[in-house]
Design an enzyme around this catalytic site. Structure first.
Site, PDB file in Angstrom:
ATOM      1  N   GLU A  58      -6.062  -0.764 -35.541  1.00  0.00           N
ATOM      2  CA  GLU A  58      -6.788  -0.449 -34.395  1.00  0.00           C
ATOM      3  C   GLU A  58      -7.399   0.996 -34.419  1.00  0.00           C
ATOM      4  O   GLU A  58      -6.526   1.792 -34.907  1.00  0.00           O
ATOM      5  CB  GLU A  58      -6.404  -0.854 -33.106  1.00  0.00           C
ATOM      6  CG  GLU A  58      -7.435  -0.950 -31.769  1.00  0.00           C
ATOM      7  CD  GLU A  58      -6.782  -1.472 -30.747  1.00  0.00           C
ATOM      8  OE1 GLU A  58      -7.646  -2.100 -29.816  1.00  0.00           O
ATOM      9  OE2 GLU A  58      -5.441  -1.613 -30.494  1.00  0.00           O
ATOM     10  N   ASN A 108     -10.851   7.620  -1.232  1.00  0.00           N
ATOM     11  CA  ASN A 108      -9.641   6.743  -1.085  1.00  0.00           C
ATOM     12  C   ASN A 108      -9.385   6.723  -2.530  1.00  0.00           C
ATOM     13  O   ASN A 108      -9.780   5.772  -3.243  1.00  0.00           O
ATOM     14  CB  ASN A 108      -9.972   5.567  -0.257  1.00  0.00           C
ATOM     15  CG  ASN A 108      -8.428   4.695  -0.248  1.00  0.00           C
ATOM     16  OD1 ASN A 108      -7.484   5.177  -1.039  1.00  0.00           O
ATOM     17  ND2 ASN A 108      -8.517   3.619   0.360  1.00  0.00           N
ATOM     18  N   GLU A 142      -3.749  13.506 -21.595  1.00  0.00           N
ATOM     19  CA  GLU A 142      -3.267  12.713 -22.949  1.00  0.00           C
ATOM     20  C   GLU A 142      -1.974  13.503 -23.511  1.00  0.00           C
ATOM     21  O   GLU A 142      -1.566  12.924 -24.358  1.00  0.00           O
ATOM     22  CB  GLU A 142      -4.501  13.106 -23.970  1.00  0.00           C
ATOM     23  CG  GLU A 142      -5.708  12.457 -23.595  1.00  0.00           C
ATOM     24  CD  GLU A 142      -6.851  12.650 -24.834  1.00  0.00           C
ATOM     25  OE1 GLU A 142      -6.610  13.376 -25.799  1.00  0.00           O
ATOM     26  OE2 GLU A 142      -7.699  12.163 -24.387  1.00  0.00           O
ATOM     27  N   ARG A 166      -5.915   6.340  -3.464  1.00  0.00           N
ATOM     28  CA  ARG A 166      -4.365   5.980  -3.214  1.00  0.00           C
ATOM     29  C   ARG A 166      -3.992   5.107  -4.446  1.00  0.00           C
ATOM     30  O   ARG A 166      -4.390   4.206  -4.765  1.00  0.00           O
ATOM     31  CB  ARG A 166      -4.235   5.446  -1.872  1.00  0.00           C
ATOM     32  CG  ARG A 166      -4.163   6.510  -0.811  1.00  0.00           C
ATOM     33  CD  ARG A 166      -4.230   5.773   0.559  1.00  0.00           C
ATOM     34  NE  ARG A 166      -4.840   4.668   0.807  1.00  0.00           N
ATOM     35  CZ  ARG A 166      -4.964   4.497   2.164  1.00  0.00           C
ATOM     36  NH1 ARG A 166      -4.729   5.253   3.115  1.00  0.00           N
ATOM     37  NH2 ARG A 166      -6.029   3.352   2.287  1.00  0.00           N
ATOM     38  N   THR A 172       0.731  -1.145  -0.090  1.00  0.00           N
ATOM     39  CA  THR A 172      -0.095  -0.059  -0.131  1.00  0.00           C
ATOM     40  C   THR A 172       0.916   1.118  -0.070  1.00  0.00           C
ATOM     41  O   THR A 172       1.949   1.294   0.112  1.00  0.00           O
ATOM     42  CB  THR A 172      -0.970   0.114   1.236  1.00  0.00           C
ATOM     43  OG1 THR A 172       0.191  -0.180   2.330  1.00  0.00           O
ATOM     44  CG2 THR A 172      -1.877  -1.191   1.337  1.00  0.00           C
ATOM     45  N   ARG A 193      -3.346  12.490   8.231  1.00  0.00           N
ATOM     46  CA  ARG A 193      -1.990  11.765   8.669  1.00  0.00           C
ATOM     47  C   ARG A 193      -0.598  11.978   7.812  1.00  0.00           C
ATOM     48  O   ARG A 193       0.236  12.053   8.102  1.00  0.00           O
ATOM     49  CB  ARG A 193      -2.251  10.241   8.441  1.00  0.00           C
ATOM     50  CG  ARG A 193      -1.170   9.272   9.048  1.00  0.00           C
ATOM     51  CD  ARG A 193      -1.288   7.860   8.603  1.00  0.00           C
ATOM     52  NE  ARG A 193      -2.681   7.158   9.463  1.00  0.00           N
ATOM     53  CZ  ARG A 193      -2.747   6.040   9.382  1.00  0.00           C
ATOM     54  NH1 ARG A 193      -2.254   5.090   8.550  1.00  0.00           N
ATOM     55  NH2 ARG A 193      -4.026   5.486   9.945  1.00  0.00           N
ATOM     56  N   HIS A 216      -1.144   5.197 -22.459  1.00  0.00           N
ATOM     57  CA  HIS A 216      -0.567   6.467 -22.111  1.00  0.00           C
ATOM     58  C   HIS A 216       0.909   6.709 -22.479  1.00  0.00           C
ATOM     59  O   HIS A 216       1.533   5.577 -22.558  1.00  0.00           O
ATOM     60  CB  HIS A 216      -1.085   7.313 -20.941  1.00  0.00           C
ATOM     61  CG  HIS A 216      -2.539   7.555 -21.048  1.00  0.00           C
ATOM     62  ND1 HIS A 216      -3.701   6.333 -21.288  1.00  0.00           N
ATOM     63  CD2 HIS A 216      -3.389   8.733 -20.944  1.00  0.00           C
ATOM     64  CE1 HIS A 216      -4.672   7.090 -21.181  1.00  0.00           C
ATOM     65  NE2 HIS A 216      -4.554   8.530 -21.155  1.00  0.00           N
ATOM     66  N   HIS A 221      -8.906   9.683   2.459  1.00  0.00           N
ATOM     67  CA  HIS A 221      -9.886   9.517   3.409  1.00  0.00           C
ATOM     68  C   HIS A 221     -10.373  11.063   3.975  1.00  0.00           C
ATOM     69  O   HIS A 221     -11.190  11.128   4.720  1.00  0.00           O
ATOM     70  CB  HIS A 221      -9.654   8.524   4.570  1.00  0.00           C
ATOM     71  CG  HIS A 221      -9.149   7.379   4.352  1.00  0.00           C
ATOM     72  ND1 HIS A 221     -10.039   6.430   3.701  1.00  0.00           N
ATOM     73  CD2 HIS A 221      -8.087   6.797   4.149  1.00  0.00           C
ATOM     74  CE1 HIS A 221      -9.470   5.314   3.482  1.00  0.00           C
ATOM     75  NE2 HIS A 221      -7.909   5.400   3.754  1.00  0.00           N
ATOM     76  N   SER A 236      -2.390  11.429 -16.907  1.00  0.00           N
ATOM     77  CA  SER A 236      -2.823   9.740 -16.579  1.00  0.00           C
ATOM     78  C   SER A 236      -1.543   8.977 -16.916  1.00  0.00           C
ATOM     79  O   SER A 236      -0.778   9.388 -17.899  1.00  0.00           O
ATOM     80  CB  SER A 236      -3.977   9.360 -17.585  1.00  0.00           C
ATOM     81  OG  SER A 236      -4.217   8.104 -17.356  1.00  0.00           O
TER      82      SER A 236
HETATM   83  C1  LIG Z   1      -8.409  14.104 -21.467  1.00  0.00           C
HETATM   84  C2  LIG Z   1      -8.695  12.800 -20.463  1.00  0.00           C
HETATM   85  N1  LIG Z   1      -8.820  13.062 -19.158  1.00  0.00           N
HETATM   86  C3  LIG Z   1      -8.686  12.073 -18.201  1.00  0.00           C
HETATM   87  C4  LIG Z   1      -8.863  10.855 -18.596  1.00  0.00           C
HETATM   88  C5  LIG Z   1      -8.639   9.737 -17.572  1.00  0.00           C
HETATM   89  O1  LIG Z   1      -7.620   9.012 -17.297  1.00  0.00           O
HETATM   90  P1  LIG Z   1      -7.602   7.727 -16.589  1.00  0.00           P
HETATM   91  O2  LIG Z   1      -8.116   6.732 -18.002  1.00  0.00           O
HETATM   92  O3  LIG Z   1      -6.575   7.365 -16.135  1.00  0.00           O
HETATM   93  O4  LIG Z   1      -8.823   7.639 -15.429  1.00  0.00           O
HETATM   94  C6  LIG Z   1      -8.451  10.481 -19.802  1.00  0.00           C
HETATM   95  C7  LIG Z   1      -8.252   9.217 -20.302  1.00  0.00           C
HETATM   96  O5  LIG Z   1      -7.579   8.833 -21.239  1.00  0.00           O
HETATM   97  C8  LIG Z   1      -8.265  11.647 -20.744  1.00  0.00           C
HETATM   98  O6  LIG Z   1      -8.035  11.324 -22.188  1.00  0.00           O
END
Ligand SMILES: Cc1ncc(COP(=O)(O)O)c(C=O)c1O
Length: 387
Positions: free
Chosen positions: A326, A245, A160, A247, A29, A217, A186, A213, A181
């Site tokens: 794809e 939560n 992105e 985390r 964790t 802490r 990504h 939470h 992200s």
């Molecule tokens: C512009 C944008 N914001 C937020 C997110 C959310 O990211 P996650 O998939 O890690 O939750 C994405 C996902 O690809 C995104 O393209």
């Protein structure tokens, strides 16, 4: 199975060894690996602070929650958003009772049309949630000038666009808060994962609490937000914000540490792929590619059909899929066309002409962290010979 997938793997033996190390440590964790990752992430991108969470969506949620609990935003305030982005750019705004004002995108860059942003501003506008779509930086000179002039908070959804730059500065670090992200597909991958960066100490401390939470802490003793008691027992379970939560796991952070070392190479390769893609496919009639602003980190390659190809997306998607390539819509298209919009307090500024156009005529294919010139030729062959 696709021959040309949306993304490729960015892991090598280092990431697998990092997972093993976490297993050996028996600390799964959130702990020291997360702290190390955050420190390295902030240093790499040139931000003062970074907070790791379990996804980019959670990064957006915690960023907006922090603006609410710091009283920089309140329910009913208007926030400008682009009409094209991912769903979880918008959800935290809805969840905190903010009013979304959707503004059209620029058909070339696919980012907010900043002239229309200027027109959309009212007395109630308090923030712009800008999105760098598919790796492409927004024009920060113009955007920042608008925000400064109108005293607006700039928030960046950079989920992105990790590794993109505008005038030498990494995207995600221009606003008060920037989100990333690290989900698979990504630029870097920690399985699931997200990060918020900021230079604001109060927001940093607030986000540390909101992530876990709403407790105290992880707050340092000298936090401007809250004075911890000397009694550690009391501060184990002391709650000061209605948090979550979200985390991350230590494994995600440990992998992230290895991935940071690879960012420069990954972005260099993605940019070389883009040069090849533009030179091969930019000349295909009826296909408009994304116009780069600054230095894009090229999440993928968008294509918008125009002229004689307008309205023929279904045929092309079928062909690409049959040939093992794809493909995806351009993020959520015009987001206001999604059923979920009925839950939102929102307004559309003017018309969403370009968002509507790409909703019907746009799609994207992936980009990879390894060089992929052969695949670009395959895509070109499909576009030129079979379509
Ligand atoms: C512009 C944008 N914001 C937020 C997110 C959310 O990211 P996650 O998939 O890690 O939750 C994405 C996902 O690809 C995104 O393209």
């Amino acid at each position: 199975m696709f021959e040309y997938r949306l993304s490729d793997d960015t892991w090598g033996k280092e990431e697998l060894e990092a997972i093993q190390e976490v297993i050996r440590s028996n600390r799964y964790t959130m702990g020291p690996k997360t702290a190390e990752f955050e420190e390295q992430f902030a240093a790499f991108f040139g931000a003062k602070y970074a907070v790791m969470v379990n996804s980019g969506s959670s990064a957006n949620l915690i960023a907006i929650a922090a603006l609410i609990y710091s009283e920089k935003l309140k329910a009913g305030d208007e926030v400008i958003v682009p009409a094209v982005s991912w769903s979880t750019t918008y959800y935290p705004l809805q969840q905190y009772g903010l009013k979304l004002k959707f503004v059209d995108i620029d058909v070339d860059t696919l980012n907010l049309d900043l002239k229309q942003v200027e027109e959309a501003l009212t007395e109630k506008t308090k923030a712009v949630f800008a999105v760098n779509l598919l790796g492409n930086p927004i024009d920060y000179d113009y955007l920042q000038e608008i925000c400064d002039r109108r005293n607006l908070i700039l928030i960046e959804d950079n989920c992105e666009s990790l590794g993109a730059k505008f005038k030498g500065k990494y995207t995600g670090t221009f606003g008060l808060l920037g989100t990333f992200s690290t989900f698979y597909s990504h630029h870097i991958c920690t399985m699931e994962g997200g990060v918020i960066v900021t230079d604001d100490k109060n927001l940093f401390h607030l986000m540390k609490s909101l992530r876990a939470h709403g407790w105290t802490r992880e707050m340092p003793h000298n936090s401007p937000l809250y004075s911890k008691k000397e009694n550690d027992f009391y501060e184990q379970f002391n709650f000061i914000f209605p948090g979550y939560n979200v985390r991350p796991l230590e494994m995600e952070a440990a992998i992230g540490i290895k991935q940071i070392d690879k960012i420069e190479t990954i972005i260099k390769n993605r940019r070389e792929n883009a040069s090849k893609f533009i030179s091969e496919i930019g000349a295909v009639n009826g296909i408009k590619l994304q116009k780069e602003v600054g230095e894009s980190s090229w999440f993928g390659f968008s294509m918008v059909l125009e002229g004689e190809l307008e309205g023929r997306r279904d045929e092309l998607i079928k062909l690409l899929t049959e040939n093992g390539i794809e493909n995806r819509p351009i993020v959520a298209g015009n987001f206001t066309k999604n059923h979920v919009i009925k839950y939102f307090d929102y307004e559309v500024h003017n018309e969403l002409t370009n968002a509507d156009y790409i909703h019907e005529n746009g799609f994207f294919v992936g980009n990879h962290s390894e060089l992929q010139f052969e695949s670009v030729k395959l895509i070109k062959k499909v576009l030129m010979n079979e379509f």
